[in-house]
Design a protein around this motif. Structure first.
Motif, short mmCIF file in Angstrom:
data_model
loop_
_atom_site.label_atom_id
_atom_site.label_comp_id
_atom_site.label_asym_id
_atom_site.label_seq_id
_atom_site.Cartn_x
_atom_site.Cartn_y
_atom_site.Cartn_z
N GLY A 114 7.13 -0.37 0.21
CA GLY A 114 7.44 -1.42 1.18
C GLY A 114 8.47 -2.40 0.66
N TYR A 115 8.59 -3.50 1.41
CA TYR A 115 9.59 -4.52 1.11
C TYR A 115 8.92 -5.74 0.48
CZ TYR A 115 13.01 -1.90 3.82
OH TYR A 115 13.86 -0.91 4.28
N ILE A 116 9.61 -6.30 -0.49
CA ILE A 116 9.12 -7.49 -1.17
C ILE A 116 9.40 -8.72 -0.31
CG2 ILE A 116 9.45 -8.99 -3.19
CD1 ILE A 116 7.97 -6.47 -3.83
N GLY A 117 8.39 -9.58 -0.19
CA GLY A 117 8.57 -10.82 0.56
C GLY A 117 9.07 -11.94 -0.35
N ARG A 118 8.76 -13.15 0.02
CA ARG A 118 9.18 -14.31 -0.76
C ARG A 118 8.46 -14.32 -2.12
NH1 ARG A 118 7.28 -19.73 -0.95
NH2 ARG A 118 8.89 -21.18 -1.65
N ILE A 119 9.18 -14.74 -3.16
CA ILE A 119 8.61 -14.85 -4.50
C ILE A 119 8.59 -16.32 -4.88
CG2 ILE A 119 8.82 -14.16 -6.92
CD1 ILE A 119 10.37 -11.71 -6.01
N PRO A 120 7.45 -17.01 -4.65
CA PRO A 120 7.42 -18.46 -4.89
C PRO A 120 7.41 -18.84 -6.37
CG PRO A 120 5.26 -17.68 -4.20
CD PRO A 120 6.19 -16.52 -4.07
N LYS A 121 6.85 -17.98 -7.23
CA LYS A 121 6.78 -18.28 -8.66
C LYS A 121 8.04 -17.75 -9.35
CE LYS A 121 2.64 -20.15 -8.67
NZ LYS A 121 2.40 -21.54 -9.07
N LEU A 154 3.79 -7.67 -0.17
CA LEU A 154 4.45 -6.37 -0.04
C LEU A 154 4.13 -5.78 1.33
CD1 LEU A 154 6.06 -4.09 -1.38
CD2 LEU A 154 3.92 -3.27 -2.37
N SER A 155 5.17 -5.48 2.11
CA SER A 155 4.98 -5.00 3.48
C SER A 155 5.52 -3.59 3.63
CB SER A 155 5.71 -5.91 4.47
OG SER A 155 5.16 -7.21 4.45
N ASP A 156 4.64 -2.70 4.07
CA ASP A 156 5.06 -1.35 4.45
C ASP A 156 5.38 -1.38 5.94
OD1 ASP A 156 5.45 1.29 5.04
OD2 ASP A 156 3.56 2.01 4.20
N ILE A 157 6.67 -1.27 6.28
CA ILE A 157 7.09 -1.40 7.68
C ILE A 157 7.62 -0.08 8.25
CG2 ILE A 157 7.55 -3.87 7.51
CD1 ILE A 157 10.52 -3.18 7.20
N SER A 158 7.20 1.03 7.64
CA SER A 158 7.59 2.32 8.22
C SER A 158 7.01 2.48 9.61
CB SER A 158 7.13 3.47 7.32
OG SER A 158 5.71 3.42 7.13
N GLY A 180 13.11 -9.22 -0.73
CA GLY A 180 13.70 -8.31 0.24
C GLY A 180 13.95 -6.91 -0.28
N ALA A 181 13.71 -6.66 -1.56
CA ALA A 181 13.95 -5.34 -2.13
C ALA A 181 12.90 -4.34 -1.65
CB ALA A 181 13.94 -5.41 -3.65
N TYR A 182 13.34 -3.09 -1.53
CA TYR A 182 12.40 -2.02 -1.19
C TYR A 182 11.88 -1.40 -2.48
CZ TYR A 182 10.39 2.20 0.80
OH TYR A 182 9.51 3.19 1.17
N VAL A 183 10.56 -1.28 -2.60
CA VAL A 183 9.95 -0.73 -3.80
C VAL A 183 9.01 0.40 -3.43
CG1 VAL A 183 10.13 -2.92 -5.05
CG2 VAL A 183 8.05 -2.40 -3.74
N ARG A 184 8.71 1.22 -4.44
CA ARG A 184 7.78 2.32 -4.24
C ARG A 184 6.51 2.07 -5.05
NH1 ARG A 184 9.91 6.29 -1.36
NH2 ARG A 184 12.18 6.45 -1.18
N VAL A 185 5.43 2.71 -4.62
CA VAL A 185 4.15 2.50 -5.26
C VAL A 185 4.25 2.81 -6.76
CG1 VAL A 185 3.37 4.85 -4.68
CG2 VAL A 185 1.68 3.07 -5.17
N GLY A 186 3.69 1.94 -7.60
CA GLY A 186 3.72 2.12 -9.03
C GLY A 186 4.91 1.48 -9.72
#
Length: 391
Positions: A187-194, A209-213, A89-95
């Motif tokens: 974008g926002y991080i989805g589920r992390i199964p590992k 990773l979803s960009d929902i702008s 659910g965290a928001y991250v930036r490219v890189g």
């Protein structure tokens, strides 16, 4: 006769059951009464005058929502997951770093390739020394030039080995870089199964990773709706018609309307042979990030009517997929008329053909009427009706 206001109309509605019974008795009396017996009086039914109005209605189509970018984050190398730098659910930036894979094996491979490169470079130097030694001997005819040619060939092979070793070093460096998995988009991080310590490979999805702008709303139209859509808007091509479509709305799962309006951006090139429908995509700005990939809703396309005739839906009945009303004619006798519906709201039809403004129609109790039956009209004010049941 003075039109009824809505309070008086409500009183009439309470009498509809009794009116229906009276209508049946009236019909029976006309058909089976013996001569000389008094006939039942004609039923008193509410009547409303057809009026015109300007309004906007909406056609709704179920839609599924996706962010404009949905990236599957996969490892490019195999190894144990040493670190996870972000949470779901965290928001991250490219890189931005997301995951760290154990790099020891890849660092050792890099060191090996660097050593091989040094050895190859040494062989080039050795081959050059041999060429430098043999050149003056050949010039003075001390030895045959065959030996010099052989030395030059060995030099060329050594240079080629250097190029190969450099490529191996570059490949090993890339693999070391792959051990640090970074975000490829905002974008926002989805589920992390590992989880940390898991063994991962190229087949695994670490997260999405979803960009929902901006959000894409995908919906479909049946063939009749698509033909109506094409006829509704100006333009010689579908692309031109799409540009003339006004802004659309998005009704969410709780029936609330999303705050930002969108635009229809693309239309699929062909109909689905299985469903007989064609897909559309509408784009909605999502500045607050309230919409997420996987949301559902309904795309609402506005349909504008200018000076359109309106008919209450409860004044109509259907026969073989055609919509009818009972119009009040001469001597207060009713006659059924088919109408062409151009649009609808919760309470009203917009009529394209079959009636004209000023016609009087039976408002309620049409279920027991027949053509030619005389009634006692009880006028209802159209304004009062619109206040009680808005468009």
């Amino acid at each position: 006769m003075k039109p009824l206001d809505i309070k008086q109309y409500n009183s009439w509605v309470k009498l509809l059951t009794a009116i229906s019974v009276a209508t049946v008795l009236y019909s029976c009396a006309n058909s089976s009464a013996t001569p000389g017996m008094p006939q039942q009086p004609p039923p008193a039914l509410p009547v409303v005058q057809v009026t015109t109005t300007t309004a906007t209605t909406f056609r709704e189509y179920p839609a599924s929502l996706e962010g404009k970018v949905n990236v599957e984050i996969r490892p490019q190398v195999e190894g144990y997951l040493n670190q996870i730098f972000v949470d779901e659910g965290a928001y991250v930036r490219v890189g931005q770093p997301l995951f760290k894979i154990d790099a020891r094996t890849y660092n050792e491979s890099l060191n090996n390739t660097k050593s091989s490169l040094l050895a190859a470079q040494a062989n080039v130097s050795k081959a050059q020394v041999e060429i430098d030694r043999l050149t003056p001997l050949v010039e003075h005819n001390v030895i045959s030039d065959v030996q010099l040619k052989t030395a030059k060939a060995a030099y060329d092979a050594a240079v080629a080995n250097v190029k190969q070793a450099e490529a191996a070093v570059a490949s090993a460096q890339i693999n070391v870089g792959y051990t640090l998995v970074k975000a490829t988009a905002n974008g926002y991080i989805g589920r992390i199964p590992k989880k940390k310590g898991s063994l991962v490979s190229k087949d695994d999805i670490l997260t999405v990773l979803s960009d929902i702008s901006e959000m894409y709303a995908y919906f479909s139209m049946s063939e009749p709706d698509f033909l109506s859509f094409k006829n509704q808007f100006a333009g010689n091509s579908i692309e031109e018609k799409v540009k003339h479509v006004p802004s659309v709305e998005l009704a969410l799962a709780d029936n609330s309307v999303f705050g930002s309006k969108g635009k229809i951006s693309t239309v699929e090139g062909q109909f689905d042979k299985t469903t007989g429908a064609i897909s559309f995509r509408a784009t909605f700005p999502n500045p607050g990030g309230n919409l997420r990939t996987g949301n559902t809703g309904k795309v609402r396309i506005p349909q504008q009517f200018a000076d359109a005739m309106i008919v209450p839906i409860e004044s109509t009945f259907e026969v073989q997929d055609k919509v009818f009303v009972f119009a009040v004619g001469d001597s207060n006798k009713v006659v059924s008329k088919p109408i062409t519906v151009a649009g609808k709201t919760t309470n009203y039809y917009f009529v394209k053909d079959g009636l004209k403004a000023g016609d009087k129609i039976v408002f309620a109790g049409v279920g027991n009427l027949q053509d030619g039956v005389a009634i006692v009209p009880q006028p209802i004010s159209a304004d009062s009706l619109l206040k009680a049941k808005p468009l």
